[in-house]
Scaffold this motif. Structure first.
Motif, PDB file in Angstrom:
ATOM      1  N   ARG A  14       0.892  -1.170  -0.041  1.00  0.00           N
ATOM      2  CA  ARG A  14       0.105   0.024  -0.004  1.00  0.00           C
ATOM      3  C   ARG A  14       0.936   1.201   0.029  1.00  0.00           C
ATOM      4  O   ARG A  14       0.335   2.321  -0.638  1.00  0.00           O
ATOM      5  CB  ARG A  14      -0.988  -0.169   1.291  1.00  0.00           C
ATOM      6  N   VAL A  15       2.138   1.088   0.673  1.00  0.00           N
ATOM      7  CA  VAL A  15       3.043   2.385   0.675  1.00  0.00           C
ATOM      8  C   VAL A  15       4.231   2.338   0.032  1.00  0.00           C
ATOM      9  O   VAL A  15       5.135   3.262   0.063  1.00  0.00           O
ATOM     10  CB  VAL A  15       3.097   2.601   2.270  1.00  0.00           C
ATOM     11  N   ALA A  16       4.494   1.147  -0.649  1.00  0.00           N
ATOM     12  CA  ALA A  16       5.847   0.902  -1.150  1.00  0.00           C
ATOM     13  C   ALA A  16       6.167   2.076  -2.179  1.00  0.00           C
ATOM     14  O   ALA A  16       7.496   2.304  -2.528  1.00  0.00           O
ATOM     15  CB  ALA A  16       6.050  -0.366  -2.057  1.00  0.00           C
ATOM     16  N   HIS A  17       5.382   2.730  -2.605  1.00  0.00           N
ATOM     17  CA  HIS A  17       5.604   3.807  -3.823  1.00  0.00           C
ATOM     18  C   HIS A  17       6.169   4.951  -3.020  1.00  0.00           C
ATOM     19  O   HIS A  17       6.548   5.936  -3.673  1.00  0.00           O
ATOM     20  CB  HIS A  17       4.411   3.886  -4.560  1.00  0.00           C
ATOM     21  N   ILE A  18       6.103   5.077  -1.754  1.00  0.00           N
ATOM     22  CA  ILE A  18       6.365   6.385  -1.157  1.00  0.00           C
ATOM     23  C   ILE A  18       7.812   6.556  -1.059  1.00  0.00           C
ATOM     24  O   ILE A  18       8.573   5.476  -0.766  1.00  0.00           O
ATOM     25  CB  ILE A  18       5.737   6.451   0.176  1.00  0.00           C
ATOM     26  N   ALA A  19       8.338   7.579  -1.616  1.00  0.00           N
ATOM     27  CA  ALA A  19       9.697   7.866  -1.601  1.00  0.00           C
ATOM     28  C   ALA A  19      10.154   9.444  -1.292  1.00  0.00           C
ATOM     29  O   ALA A  19       9.422  10.224  -2.117  1.00  0.00           O
ATOM     30  CB  ALA A  19      10.479   7.471  -2.893  1.00  0.00           C
ATOM     31  N   VAL A  20      11.053   9.503  -0.545  1.00  0.00           N
ATOM     32  CA  VAL A  20      11.519  11.045  -0.215  1.00  0.00           C
ATOM     33  C   VAL A  20      12.599  11.597  -1.190  1.00  0.00           C
ATOM     34  O   VAL A  20      13.303  10.290  -1.803  1.00  0.00           O
ATOM     35  CB  VAL A  20      11.948  11.316   1.240  1.00  0.00           C
ATOM     36  N   HIS A  21      12.988  12.565  -1.362  1.00  0.00           N
ATOM     37  CA  HIS A  21      14.161  13.158  -2.135  1.00  0.00           C
ATOM     38  C   HIS A  21      15.460  12.486  -1.814  1.00  0.00           C
ATOM     39  O   HIS A  21      15.382  12.143  -0.441  1.00  0.00           O
ATOM     40  CB  HIS A  21      14.257  14.620  -1.877  1.00  0.00           C
ATOM     41  N   PRO A  22      16.363  11.936  -2.338  1.00  0.00           N
ATOM     42  CA  PRO A  22      17.648  10.964  -2.051  1.00  0.00           C
ATOM     43  C   PRO A  22      18.121  11.760  -0.834  1.00  0.00           C
ATOM     44  O   PRO A  22      18.550  10.920   0.166  1.00  0.00           O
ATOM     45  CB  PRO A  22      18.216  11.332  -3.267  1.00  0.00           C
ATOM     46  N   ASP A  23      18.386  13.105  -0.553  1.00  0.00           N
ATOM     47  CA  ASP A  23      19.137  13.641   0.406  1.00  0.00           C
ATOM     48  C   ASP A  23      18.061  13.606   1.788  1.00  0.00           C
ATOM     49  O   ASP A  23      18.828  14.000   2.837  1.00  0.00           O
ATOM     50  CB  ASP A  23      19.577  15.213   0.077  1.00  0.00           C
ATOM     51  N   GLN A  24      16.997  13.178   1.601  1.00  0.00           N
ATOM     52  CA  GLN A  24      16.204  13.124   2.836  1.00  0.00           C
ATOM     53  C   GLN A  24      16.370  11.837   3.452  1.00  0.00           C
ATOM     54  O   GLN A  24      15.726  11.599   4.533  1.00  0.00           O
ATOM     55  CB  GLN A  24      14.816  13.625   2.754  1.00  0.00           C
ATOM     56  N   VAL A  25      16.814  10.827   2.711  1.00  0.00           N
ATOM     57  CA  VAL A  25      16.692   9.439   3.320  1.00  0.00           C
ATOM     58  C   VAL A  25      17.498   9.179   4.512  1.00  0.00           C
ATOM     59  O   VAL A  25      17.109   8.322   5.338  1.00  0.00           O
ATOM     60  CB  VAL A  25      17.197   8.339   2.087  1.00  0.00           C
ATOM     61  N   VAL A  26      18.733   9.824   4.567  1.00  0.00           N
ATOM     62  CA  VAL A  26      19.453   9.833   5.823  1.00  0.00           C
ATOM     63  C   VAL A  26      18.837  10.374   6.922  1.00  0.00           C
ATOM     64  O   VAL A  26      19.199   9.487   8.188  1.00  0.00           O
ATOM     65  CB  VAL A  26      20.747  10.543   5.863  1.00  0.00           C
ATOM     66  N   SER A  28      14.910  10.115   7.443  1.00  0.00           N
ATOM     67  CA  SER A  28      13.689   9.400   7.584  1.00  0.00           C
ATOM     68  C   SER A  28      14.045   7.885   7.054  1.00  0.00           C
ATOM     69  O   SER A  28      12.970   7.314   7.609  1.00  0.00           O
ATOM     70  CB  SER A  28      12.512  10.096   6.478  1.00  0.00           C
ATOM     71  N   GLY A  29      15.117   7.428   6.507  1.00  0.00           N
ATOM     72  CA  GLY A  29      14.905   5.963   6.051  1.00  0.00           C
ATOM     73  C   GLY A  29      13.931   6.052   4.838  1.00  0.00           C
ATOM     74  O   GLY A  29      13.605   6.881   4.246  1.00  0.00           O
ATOM     75  N   THR A  30      13.809   4.638   4.692  1.00  0.00           N
ATOM     76  CA  THR A  30      12.973   4.205   3.380  1.00  0.00           C
ATOM     77  C   THR A  30      11.736   3.628   4.059  1.00  0.00           C
ATOM     78  O   THR A  30      11.720   3.130   5.173  1.00  0.00           O
ATOM     79  CB  THR A  30      13.514   3.525   2.305  1.00  0.00           C
ATOM     80  N   ILE A  31      10.892   3.251   3.249  1.00  0.00           N
ATOM     81  CA  ILE A  31       9.541   2.457   3.574  1.00  0.00           C
ATOM     82  C   ILE A  31       9.953   1.100   3.936  1.00  0.00           C
ATOM     83  O   ILE A  31       9.603   0.571   4.690  1.00  0.00           O
ATOM     84  CB  ILE A  31       8.383   2.746   2.262  1.00  0.00           C
ATOM     85  N   GLN A  32      10.927   0.484   2.956  1.00  0.00           N
ATOM     86  CA  GLN A  32      11.280  -0.757   3.015  1.00  0.00           C
ATOM     87  C   GLN A  32      11.935  -0.976   4.499  1.00  0.00           C
ATOM     88  O   GLN A  32      11.731  -1.949   5.078  1.00  0.00           O
ATOM     89  CB  GLN A  32      12.314  -1.150   2.139  1.00  0.00           C
ATOM     90  N   GLU A  33      12.862  -0.111   4.949  1.00  0.00           N
ATOM     91  CA  GLU A  33      13.485  -0.121   6.142  1.00  0.00           C
ATOM     92  C   GLU A  33      12.490   0.004   7.105  1.00  0.00           C
ATOM     93  O   GLU A  33      12.740  -0.745   8.139  1.00  0.00           O
ATOM     94  CB  GLU A  33      14.560   1.047   6.112  1.00  0.00           C
ATOM     95  N   ALA A  34      11.508   0.485   7.066  1.00  0.00           N
ATOM     96  CA  ALA A  34      10.421   0.772   8.214  1.00  0.00           C
ATOM     97  C   ALA A  34       9.764  -0.540   8.622  1.00  0.00           C
ATOM     98  O   ALA A  34       9.463  -0.870   9.519  1.00  0.00           O
ATOM     99  CB  ALA A  34       9.442   2.030   7.904  1.00  0.00           C
TER     100      ALA A  34
END
Length: 168
Positions: A14-26, A28-34
Motif C-alpha cells: 500500500r505504501v511501497a511507492h512512497i519515496a522522499v528526495h534522496p538527500d532526505q533518506v539519511v 527518514s529512512g525508506t519505507i522498506q527499512e520501516a
C-alpha cells in the motif's frame, strides 16, 4: 484534507511507492527499512489525500523507554515521510494539525507527542514548528545521523501512572 490509515506488517504494498528526495533518506529512512524493522510498540500509518496514499509515519508507544526526555505518557512521532511528489503541498502541515485530535481519540492516555529532528535538517524543523511543535532548545545526541533537536506537542494532561494504549 488528509486521513490516516492504520497499517499492518503485511501492508507494505500500500505504501511501497512512497519515496522522499534522496538527500532526505539519511533522516527518514525508506519505507522498506520501516517495514524491515517492525516493533510491537510502534504503530504504522499511511497518510491519504483525496484517496491517494501520499505519506507514512509511525507512532511509538514506548518512546520514553529510549528517550529519557519524554514522559511515560508521551508518544513518539517517527519515520515521517511525505512522497517527494507531494512535498510542499501542505501534507506535512496537515499531518501536524490533525495528529492531536487523532491521537487523543486513539491513544487517550497520551499527554504529549515528541520527535527529534536532525540539526542538519532545518527545513523539517521549520515545518514542525509551523505545524505546532515546540523546539525545546535541547538536543538529543543519540541519532544515527547526528545530533537532533528535541521537539514536543502537548496533547492533554493525564496521570503518568496510566500505561499508553492504542484504542483501535
Amino acid at each position: 484534507m488528509i486521513t490516516f490509515l492504520p497499517l499492518t506488517p503485511d501492508d507494505l504494498p500500500r505504501v511501497a511507492h512512497i519515496a522522499v528526495h534522496p538527500d532526505q533518506v539519511v533522516f527518514s529512512g525508506t519505507i522498506q527499512e520501516a517495514f524491515d524493522t517492525p516493533t510491537p510498540d510502534m504503530d504504522a500509518y499511511a497518510i491519504q489525500q483525496d484517496g491517494d496514499v501520499v505519506g507514512f509515519f509511525r507512532i511509538d508507544r514506548a518512546y520514553s523507554q529510549i528517550h529519557s526526555f519524554a514522559p511515560p505518557t508521551g508518544l513518539g512521532l517517527r519515520t515521517v515521510m511525505v512522497d517527494a511528489s507531494r512535498q510542499g503541498m501542505g501534507v506535512g502541515h496537515s499531518l501536524c494539525q490533525m495528529l492531536p485530535a487523532y491521537l487523543q481519540e486513539h491513544y487517550p492516555r497520551a499527554c504529549s507527542l515528541w520527535l527529534t529532528v536532525n540539526l542538519r535538517n532545518p527545513g523539517a524543523v521549520r515545518a514542525y514548528v509551523k505545524g505546532g511543535f515546540v523546539d525545546t532548545g535541547e538536543h538529543w545526541l543519540g541519532g544515527d545521523a547526528g545530533p537532533q533537536h528535541i521537539m514536543k506537542m502537548p496533547l492533554r494532561v493525564t496521570s503518568t501512572a496510566n500505561p499508553l494504549t492504542h484504542a483501535g
